[in-house]
Enzyme design. Structure first.
Site, PDB file in Angstrom:
ATOM      1  N   ASP A  12     -10.297   3.528   4.684  1.00  0.00           N
ATOM      2  CA  ASP A  12     -10.711   2.130   4.620  1.00  0.00           C
ATOM      3  C   ASP A  12     -12.232   1.999   4.774  1.00  0.00           C
ATOM      4  O   ASP A  12     -12.780   0.908   4.630  1.00  0.00           O
ATOM      5  CB  ASP A  12     -10.033   1.315   5.733  1.00  0.00           C
ATOM      6  CG  ASP A  12      -8.959   0.382   5.189  1.00  0.00           C
ATOM      7  OD1 ASP A  12      -8.867   0.234   3.952  1.00  0.00           O
ATOM      8  OD2 ASP A  12      -8.210  -0.191   6.006  1.00  0.00           O
ATOM      9  N   LYS A  59       0.848  -1.206   0.000  1.00  0.00           N
ATOM     10  CA  LYS A  59       0.000   0.000   0.000  1.00  0.00           C
ATOM     11  C   LYS A  59       0.872   1.240   0.000  1.00  0.00           C
ATOM     12  O   LYS A  59       0.610   2.205  -0.728  1.00  0.00           O
ATOM     13  CB  LYS A  59      -0.926  -0.010   1.224  1.00  0.00           C
ATOM     14  CG  LYS A  59      -2.003  -1.078   1.145  1.00  0.00           C
ATOM     15  CD  LYS A  59      -2.764  -1.238   2.458  1.00  0.00           C
ATOM     16  CE  LYS A  59      -3.752  -2.396   2.365  1.00  0.00           C
ATOM     17  NZ  LYS A  59      -4.436  -2.672   3.629  1.00  0.00           N
ATOM     18  N   GLN A  85      -4.016  -0.943   9.861  1.00  0.00           N
ATOM     19  CA  GLN A  85      -3.986  -2.273   9.247  1.00  0.00           C
ATOM     20  C   GLN A  85      -4.573  -3.323  10.203  1.00  0.00           C
ATOM     21  O   GLN A  85      -4.200  -3.397  11.371  1.00  0.00           O
ATOM     22  CB  GLN A  85      -2.538  -2.638   8.879  1.00  0.00           C
ATOM     23  CG  GLN A  85      -2.392  -3.979   8.189  1.00  0.00           C
ATOM     24  CD  GLN A  85      -3.043  -4.024   6.809  1.00  0.00           C
ATOM     25  OE1 GLN A  85      -3.032  -3.045   6.070  1.00  0.00           O
ATOM     26  NE2 GLN A  85      -3.617  -5.157   6.453  1.00  0.00           N
TER      27      GLN A  85
END
Ligand code: ADP
Length: 295
Positions: free
Chosen positions: A121, A54, A98
């Site tokens: 996200d 990412k 994450q």
């Protein structure tokens, strides 16, 4: 095989180029590149790989990279403090925590330290509320990528029978919301569903997101259906999805490969969300009443 392949790598590449163009335009306009902050806790090797990918993709697209790696022995309070700092930092347009977190961490509580406007996200309570209400906002990356791939087929989702196998917060549930927003007739199957094949065999559009290798067989598929395989599992013989590709491709009309289907879309959508967040934040500085993260 009779099904047509949906090439996630190609769609993702287009999205990434589009994000990079918007980042360049934003940087010219504001004099400062937008930033993506990634927060990794502990030493899960798979998570380290994902975060590295990412960060690399974000840097290639022109974002500034802010990365925090906390050790597995750090406390939830330490993680919350990092997230709170990033929330205040104007150079940071998007924040990604994450997952999974190490055992004992309250995922929901920590994710909600991310402001909705920086929630690239799409996993905070606020973002999921906006999604449920059908209001503009940042959408979970993998679920949004699934819709991009369906759009690639040209199938009209309106009125289509869509079955999603899996109801996770990360994928199944938001994918169902996004399909509802497109006026599909949505069914969500899950681990307690009786006779899965009977449910999936009605699907014009089938999203396999159960996290079970090779769960979906040819017997689960309506002839001609579009099948999106969200699963990715490492086995002795290579990567496999939730779908038995070889046999399903004989019945379906469209199918995504693993790898090269949904996988690349997740990162591409993250980049798109981050530039969307940056643009919306900038719009608010120019016009303070603008919505927090318009499309
Ligand atoms: P992901 O990370 O792909 O979203 P999770 O492991 O978080 O996957 O969630 C798996 C989902 O798949 C759950 O909603 C669960 O109910 C569903 N599921 C698990 N087993 C089956 C099954 N045999 N049939 C249908 N759905 C299943």
């Amino acid at each position: 095989m009779s099904a047509r392949l949906i090439d996630g790598t190609a769609v993702a590449e287009r999205l990434r180029q589009e994000a990079a163009r918007r980042v360049a335009a934003f940087t010219t306009l504001t004099g400062l590149a937008p930033g993506l902050a990634t927060v990794l806790v502990g030493d899960n090797p798979a998570s380290e790989v994902y975060v590295r990918r990412k960060r690399r993709a974000a840097s290639e697209a022109g974002f500034i990279d802010f990365h925090h790696h906390l050790s597995a022995s750090s406390s939830p309070g330490d993680v919350a403090a990092v997230l709170d700092d990033l929330a205040q930092d104007e150079r940071v347009s998007g924040i990604l925590l994450q997952l999974p977190l190490p055992a004992g961490f309250d995922r929901h509580g920590l994710v909600d330290h991310i402001p909705v406007a920086k929630d690239v996200d799409g996993l905070t309570t606020g973002s999921q509320g906006l999604l449920a209400r059908g209001r503009p906002g940042l959408r979970p990356c993998t679920a949004a990528g699934v819709i991009d791939l369906l759009d690639e087929t040209g199938i009209n989702l309106e009125g289509a029978a869509a079955v999603i196998v899996g109801r996770s917060e990360l994928v199944g549930h938001p994918a169902a919301e996004l399909l509802l927003a497109r006026n599909a007739t949505v069914t969500i199957a899950h681990s307690r569903t009786r006779d899965l094949a009977e449910v999936t065999a009605r699907a014009d559009v089938l999203i396999a997101a159960a996290g079970i290798p090779r769960l979906i067989t040819a017997a689960h598929i309506k002839p001609g259906a579009a099948v999106i395989d969200v699963g990715i599992h490492r086995t002795d013989t290579g990567l496999v999805g939730d779908v038995r590709f070889e046999e399903v491709a004989e019945v379906a009309g469209w199918v995504t490969p693993v790898p090269g289907g949904v996988g690349p879309m997740t990162i591409a959508r993250l980049l798109a969300n981050t530039i969307q967040a940056a643009e919306a934040a900038h719009a608010r500085t120019v016009q303070p009443d603008a919505p927090s993260s318009g499309q």
